[in-house]
Design an enzyme around this catalytic site. Structure first.
Site, PDB file in Angstrom:
ATOM      1  CE  LYS A   1      70.310  40.608  26.915  1.00  0.00           C
ATOM      2  NZ  LYS A   1      69.039  39.862  26.803  1.00  0.00           N
TER       3      LYS A   1
ATOM      4  N   GLY B   1      62.585  49.149  21.777  1.00  0.00           N
ATOM      5  CA  GLY B   1      63.122  50.210  20.932  1.00  0.00           C
ATOM      6  C   GLY B   1      64.631  50.186  20.867  1.00  0.00           C
TER       7      GLY B   1
ATOM      8  NE  ARG C   1      62.600  34.160  30.592  1.00  0.00           N
ATOM      9  CZ  ARG C   1      62.369  34.591  29.371  1.00  0.00           C
ATOM     10  NH1 ARG C   1      62.678  35.820  29.041  1.00  0.00           N
ATOM     11  NH2 ARG C   1      61.843  33.801  28.454  1.00  0.00           N
TER      12      ARG C   1
ATOM     13  CG  HIS D   1      24.815  48.756  36.716  1.00  0.00           C
ATOM     14  ND1 HIS D   1      24.038  47.638  36.506  1.00  0.00           N
ATOM     15  CD2 HIS D   1      24.495  49.215  37.943  1.00  0.00           C
ATOM     16  CE1 HIS D   1      23.270  47.450  37.550  1.00  0.00           C
ATOM     17  NE2 HIS D   1      23.526  48.391  38.440  1.00  0.00           N
TER      18      HIS D   1
ATOM     19  CB  SER E   1      34.111  54.695  54.521  1.00  0.00           C
ATOM     20  OG  SER E   1      34.323  53.656  53.604  1.00  0.00           O
TER      21      SER E   1
ATOM     22  CB  CYS F   1      33.961  51.140  51.233  1.00  0.00           C
ATOM     23  SG  CYS F   1      33.115  52.703  50.929  1.00  0.00           S
TER      24      CYS F   1
END
Lengths: 908, 908
Positions: free
Chosen positions: B27, B106, B345, B469, B795, B862
């Site tokens: 800052k 924090g 920013r 899946h 691969s 892959c």
């Protein structure tokens, strides 16, 4: 000066010696060695491996010097033997054999009786006509096969020589070759020669020199045949090694009643007694012994019939034993009253004999303690046999005679067991409670069967391999086990087992031979081994065992092993009785105390199920509060039994669904117990189901998601340790092990939680409890440097590490792993012996990375591999601090650790 | 000379600059930078991070020089602002903020209005009484909270200051703070002071200097509070960095109608247009905008109402944009007609705007092509949005108004879809065949649903995570998918889906928003994105798209990406249409063509099942002969579509039981088809069942045990390749990939079998087919040197490699992985972005070891990671030859590969 290619031996001297294996091959070097010792070996010569190399380097030409050198060598042989090659007065016959540095299948093996022909057979005939013609016909057959390549041309064709023999035997109405008479043999020779002519378009070579060069060429060519090449590729044997060729004078044991042939051992191979032990046949050849038509005589007969020869043989055998510093297995022939030694080698023997001989030879000052431990017991597994129960010899003989053999399976847990058949864990418990011995018979076993396996004497399963649940648990429990018995079909409904149609009902007796994998109907008497009697028997048994040579050998070997090993040896034990067993077997600590087995007992499983099925943390904590005192008392017992030895306790590892029922009836029962509708329960069970439980929500993943479970266990450990310390004034050493860590943050989090607990409990800090982890995932091994920063110790869980590194489920591997091993894709089952090239790399990497950031890191192994000698050797090379194995494997592990340390020392 | 600890800024100059982040924090450095640019920033000063470090190194003492330096700095601020701190004429109020190098939760954040007290408020009151007292009460509240630590003492307690406010608001019957009147605010101040006194036992500090030192101390102390420490540990931020403290003059937007506050962007953040874009509120403070009570005005109003200020703002914003070379997001305040910039920013923007702005800025010569590719598009995923179908804006608005939102799940496949609900694959096919759009709704999906997923526009499942899946297949197919929709309950029997009680029957419409995971009842109109229209649309659509700025930006970016990237980009595609799609998206080959999906089609599955259930090799070969022509035609289509690009075809991988039915009805049907009794069939199915299918009999283990399966596939590939070559004169490049190799002998054996086949088929040798393997097991990675000796390419199958390295089943991880990510045990799902520290080590090791013995070895990836930007960056660092991903991810992959190459180049 010309290169030397040929080395003679015989007549009490030799140009070669045992150390010249590279040049002379194994066989040639050994023959030379025996000659040098003055042993009566038929004279001969070895054509060195350099000839083979030269041959292939020079477009299949022999070195020009070779012919002369062979002729010179043959002359020396003729002189020693008093016969001449290609001679019509005292003809010399020879054998021709290949001889690489290591024995190699696919190479041309042997041609015997070379040097005989139509003329010479008539000279030999004068000695013994039948033997002479038998020699000749055998020679043509062997030479035709291995030199002239006269073999079946298709898979279905029978051997052409054999088919000639069969024809004549059929015509003569006899069964064995030895029943053929002189004329038959002559006819055979004639027919064989015709066969050779027909197949090779040339007559059978009559000139012994041509025969010799043909055989030499065949040996050298066979170095490059397909089978030999494949064998070399698989076994990584360099092509440049080449093979030697051994040419040796023939001697005959079948030329009369003053001839004989025999085999013998310098000590009894079955119990190790220091007596010559063997058998022989008068007027016979080696292969007659194999044919098994005549019953051989034993050495007592030889001593009685021919004390001079016996004495000579005994002197030679003792000399050989002293020279080779090991028990010898010899072959000999007596030709017209003269003893010839044909071969000597270190003899095969049982585990009992192995141990006895090793200890005796040290006592006889023949070998050193180190030699006994390493060279004389090449495989530490030999010790295992000394501990197993055995069948009473009379009783098993009886069973065999009655045809009570039912089926065979895998020998998955050694020993002998006999008991009543049961099919369920609870039936096993009930029947055992009534004082019965029981054999648990299952299609396959699962953790729910643990209770049944515990009370059973033996376990028999239809499915599963050497590393199936049944086999693993049985071995840890030291139970006799036959697994994968494919002829067994189990019907749980009718409580019957069917073996190829033979039905055995619950309650009926069967007997298991876990050494060999055999299953018998009915009772066979079982006895404990002498070593077990000595270690754990009654006072009387112990006293008896202390007189036993086997037990004395065992204790002596263990003493030496402990003296030389550098790795510690711990046991995998889950219960106080196992811990006591471990101590008796010499465990220096517990390397793996699994807490989940404790969860299956009667009341516990209910509290465990209540905990799992709780809907929130509060519910879980309520159930855990019930488990706490039980766990505490478990740990109390174990810690007390182990005294001041370290005890590594692994927190809960298996997925929670393993603790839940699967069938409707049990679900309904459980639903009543915990007051949840069966439907809700089923939905919950469904939600806990996993596609790949091995890779699922287990190990520290349970602890991370439900820290309260691990904290209950940690509290039980801490409180038990404080109790033992207070009540028994023992400085206990519990160690808490977090399973299945893959990321340092998992261990960091759980360590933090446990340390908070330690801060809370009064005096807990003083226990200085170490907190460490299993390394059983590849990720843990490759990031071991991160993990070691928050671990006090590593314990390689090589069972699971093998599963994940190979991507191989132990439970499913049975479908293809045997095919792999049979077809040489894998050298052996990686769950039995550690895959040092793959899994082992991760163990090494994990150890090195771990120690690179934490030099106090204690590193051990607690998979099944911890009791496997080859794996223990590997652990020594990695520099582990300890191995841990099931208690009955401790003897083997102690010995293997000593061997590994001695080998490492010698390699320095 | 004394150390310099304090750096001033403001009045068109500053002692710091942007590069001094380490010293001044983010800052502070930025405020200095803006001042240096001559931007009107309220003056202030930054106390450097060295003070924080000094403080902790010196037992919480400040450096002695600090007091004087702060006084001097404050004097400068006073001079620039024309006000004085602690002054009764022109009082200066300041804000105090923390400022570490990186923003850190924090830490103490902000205290505004510091410097006010009972006297000074009365001075400010002259300007605007209400605003003055509002300032004062806000100050006490903020200071009380963050400096004096007056907070709720228990979890259930409400904030003590808020409870005072609530009391007064309740008494006054108002809802919002802004509705409080002057007297209320005065009462608040008085009550707040009482509260402070009561809690701190001291009066609220009236001396502005005490206030200032109190706030500075609070900032510095907050560096060591618990939350900050935890955050630093997790994010590996060194404690030594310390925090800076920023003290800055306050300016007010709420002191009259010539005051205002606003936020703005230098370009439109939603589409990238180069117009100032923003909103502001007159006579208001920043937090009034957030409260959302008043509707802000847009910049058109500002331009109209105050053209001078607007012009000034525009000039400043353009200047900032030019300086930072990125689109800016600014905050500003107008105080009595004077513009102050509070913050600038880089602005957040949509994927559409990201691409447009990057391309435009290159055209404007503001940035280079390389800058545009890397800095302006920090996350290549931005591109993904450009390709997805979207809801028609009017239509979705309408649906929301009607309350048709049914439920939310995981956004598992981006885009918008609408169609009729179906529950089974065959119903999906039937309904789609009639020309309907369908949405496949399943509890979860399995490979048998592939056919249904293919014809569906969208997939909705109740179970499963981002790597289930359903999600994986949907993303590869580019389908819209909402997975893990826990409010959905599916009843396959009645063919209904229930969403929190609302029932949807088969055939009724639902709409899925796969960007956000929302499910709507009924139809919502869907439109393809402009980029898709441009790539795949009709001629008219293409023409339309060619005018679209989004499409132009997309094609321009792809051109630049291809120019700079060094890795090749391939696609995972199993079928000719997917291959065509891949080519349109710029694939340079196929990296993974899975053959098992081809096994599920209508007739094929029967032949496959016949093959699996055959009792011997003969039976299997008979069934395989039926499959051969089908596989050949599959490969023909794919090879033709890919032309001369390489196509890596993986031989059969999944365990055979995946192809078999599981329910009774299907089993009976199948038993009729193959002429085996249902009972036999069930037994066979039972025997094929696996405990851990992931680690079972799959991959090359099938090929090793049943070579005939792989040989059929290899033959189909070879014959198809020869056909394409002959018929279309294309030099095709098929590559055969063996899956799940763990030991070099597996590959060696199968390679040998396939090479024999190549020798047999006429002209096959000329194809020069490469044979390689997936590296997807840890053992393959650690023994890659052995494997590479018999492989033409590797691969990395990082999906499975992640599963085995972590010991983590993708299908089961849903139960604990979210907990892990939420609790910071794992930074993210390792199936989404490669775990470079663990799995990545194995990828690196495998690549290095492989290349060490085979320098021609081609290495790619892959897994799903091949389309993930972070993983692609990792692949570049390892030096892979290519990445392969699902076709719709290709744009992202091309861009990410370019970014990775440019970053690697810059790092050199």
């Amino acid at each position: 000066m010309a290169n030397k290619y040929v080395y003679t031996f015989g007549g009490g001297k030799a140009e070669g010696k045992a150390q010249m294996k590279n040049l002379l091959g194994g066989k040639g070097a050994n023959l030379a060695e025996m000659s040098n010792l003055g042993i009566p070996v038929p004279a001969g010569f070895t054509i060195s491996t350099e000839v083979c190399t030269y041959f292939y380097d020079h477009k299949r030409q022999y070195p020009p010097e070779l012919t002369q050198q062979i002729d010179d060598a043959m002359a020396k042989v003729e002189k020693v033997m008093g016969r001449k090659f290609n001679d019509l007065e005292h003809p010399l016959l020879v054998s021709v054999r290949s001889g690489a540095r290591v024995s190699m299948p696919g190479m041309m093996d042997t041609v015997l009786n070379l040097g005989i022909n139509d003329e010479i057979v008539k000279v030999i005939e004068k000695d013994n006509p039948r033997a002479a013609w038998d020699c000749y016909r055998r020679f043509i057959q062997m030479y035709g096969d291995v030199v002239l390549d006269i073999r079946p041309r298709t898979k279905s064709e029978v051997d052409p020589f054999e088919s000639v023999i069969e024809k004549i035997k059929k015509r003569r109405g006899v069964t064995f070759d030895v029943e053929l008479e002189l004329d038959d043999l002559k006819e055979l020779v004639s027919e064989f020669k015709k066969l050779v002519k027909q197949r090779t378009k040339k007559p059978f070579p009559q000139n012994p020199r041509d025969q010799l060069w043909g055989a030499i060429g065949a040996v050298i060519e066979s170095w490059h045949n397909e089978r030999a090449k494949v064998y070399r590729r698989i076994n990584k044997i360099p092509e440049e090694w080449g093979t030697a060729v051994n040419v040796q004078a023939m001697v005959f044991g079948n030329f009369g009643d003053d001839c004989a042939t025999g085999v013998g051992f310098s000590r009894n191979p079955s119990n190790g007694d220091k007596n010559l032990y063997g058998e022989y046949l008068i007027n016979a050849q080696g292969e007659d012994v194999v044919a098994g038509i005549r019953t051989p005589l034993d050495f007592a007969d030889l001593q009685k019939n021919n004390p001079k020869i016996y004495k000579e043989l005994e002197t030679i055998v003792r000399k050989l034993e002293k020279h080779y510093k090991d028990m010898q297995d010899v072959e000999f022939t007596i030709e017209h009253g003269r003893l010839w030694m044909l071969q000597t080698r270190n003899g095969k023997r049982t585990g009992f004999a192995t141990c006895r001989i090793a200890v005796d030879m040290v006592k006889e000052k023949l070998v050193t303690e180190k030699d006994a431990l390493t060279r004389l017991i090449p495989d530490a597994n030999a010790l295992d046999q000394l501990l197993k129960p055995v069948f009473d010899p009379a009783s098993i003989e009886h069973a065999k005679k009655e045809g009570r053999h039912l089926a065979s399976g895998l020998a998955a847990g050694p020993g002998a067991a006999c008991g009543r058949v049961v099919f369920h864990a609870d039936d096993a418990a009930a029947m055992a409670a009534k004082g019965n011995h029981v054999i648990l018979v299952r299609h396959e076993t699962s953790p729910e069967d643990i209770g049944g396996m515990e009370v059973a004497d033996g376990i028999l399963t239809a499915l599963g391999g050497q590393t199936s649940h049944a086999a693993l648990v049985a071995r840890q429990m030291g139970k006799v086990c036959v697994a994968g018995c494919s002829d067994l079909s189990v019907n749980y409904g009718t409580k019957t087992a069917i073996f190829k149609g033979r039905k055995v009902r619950q309650g009926e007796y069967i007997s298991l031979n876990g050494f060999l994998g055999d299953v018998y109907e009915g009772e066979i008497k079982v006895m404990p081994s002498e070593v077990k009697q000595g270690l754990f028997g009654t006072a009387a048994q112990r006293k008896g065992a202390s007189q036993s040579k086997t037990f004395q050998a065992y204790t002596q070997l263990m003493k030496w092993a402990d003296k030389y090993r550098t790795m510690n040896v711990r046991a995998n034990a889950d219960q106080p009785d196992q811990a006591e067993l471990a101590v008796a077997y010499g465990a220096e600590g517990i390397g793996l105390c699994r807490t989940e087995h404790m969860f299956f007992g009667g009341d516990r499983i209910k509290a465990v199920q209540e905990m799992i099925l709780a809907n929130d943390k509060e519910g879980r904590e309520k159930a855990l509060a019930k488990l706490l005192p039980m766990q505490r008392s478990d740990f109390f017992g174990i810690l007390k039994a182990m005294g001041s030895r370290p005890v590594t306790i692994r927190l809960l590892d298996p997925p929670l669904h393993e603790f839940l029922p699967t069938n409707h009836k049990e679900i309904v029962e459980l639903s009543k117990d915990i007051g949840q509708p069966a439907k809700t329960l089923k939905a919950k069970l469904q939600s806990l189901k996993e596609f790949n439980p091995m890779l699922g929500h287990r190990g520290c993943r349970l602890g991370v998601v439900f820290p309260e479970i691990y904290l209950m266990q940690a509290r039980a450990i801490i409180e038990a340790a404080l109790d033992v310390q207070k009540k028994h004034k023992i400085k206990v050493k519990p160690e808490i092990m977090i399973p299945l860590v893959g990321h340092w943050k998992e261990l960091n989090f759980l360590r933090g939680e446990i340390e908070k607990l330690i801060d809370e409990i009064k005096d807990a800090k003083k226990l200085k409890i170490q907190i460490g982890t299993m390394i059983e995932l590849p990720r843990a091994a490759v990031t071991a440097d991160e993990i070691a920063a928050v671990a006090d110790f590593f314990s390689f869980g090589t069972n699971d590490l093998t599963q994940t590194t190979f991507g191989l489920s132990r439970d499913d591997a049975g479908k293809f792993l045997p095919h792999y091993v049979q077809n040489g894709i894998l050298p052996e089952d990686p769950f039995v012996s550690i895959d040092s090239n793959g899994v082992g790399q991760l163990v090494r990497m994990g150890t090195e990375k771990g120690r690179s950031v934490n030099d106090k890191l204690k590193v051990g192994i607690c998979g099944e591999h911890g009791g496997d000698p080859a794996s223990i050797h590997f652990c020594q090379t990695v520099g582990l601090n300890y191995v841990s194995c099931s208690p009955p494997r401790l003897s083997v592990a102690r010995l293997a650790a000593a061997q590994a340390a001695l080998i490492a020392e010698a390699a320095k």
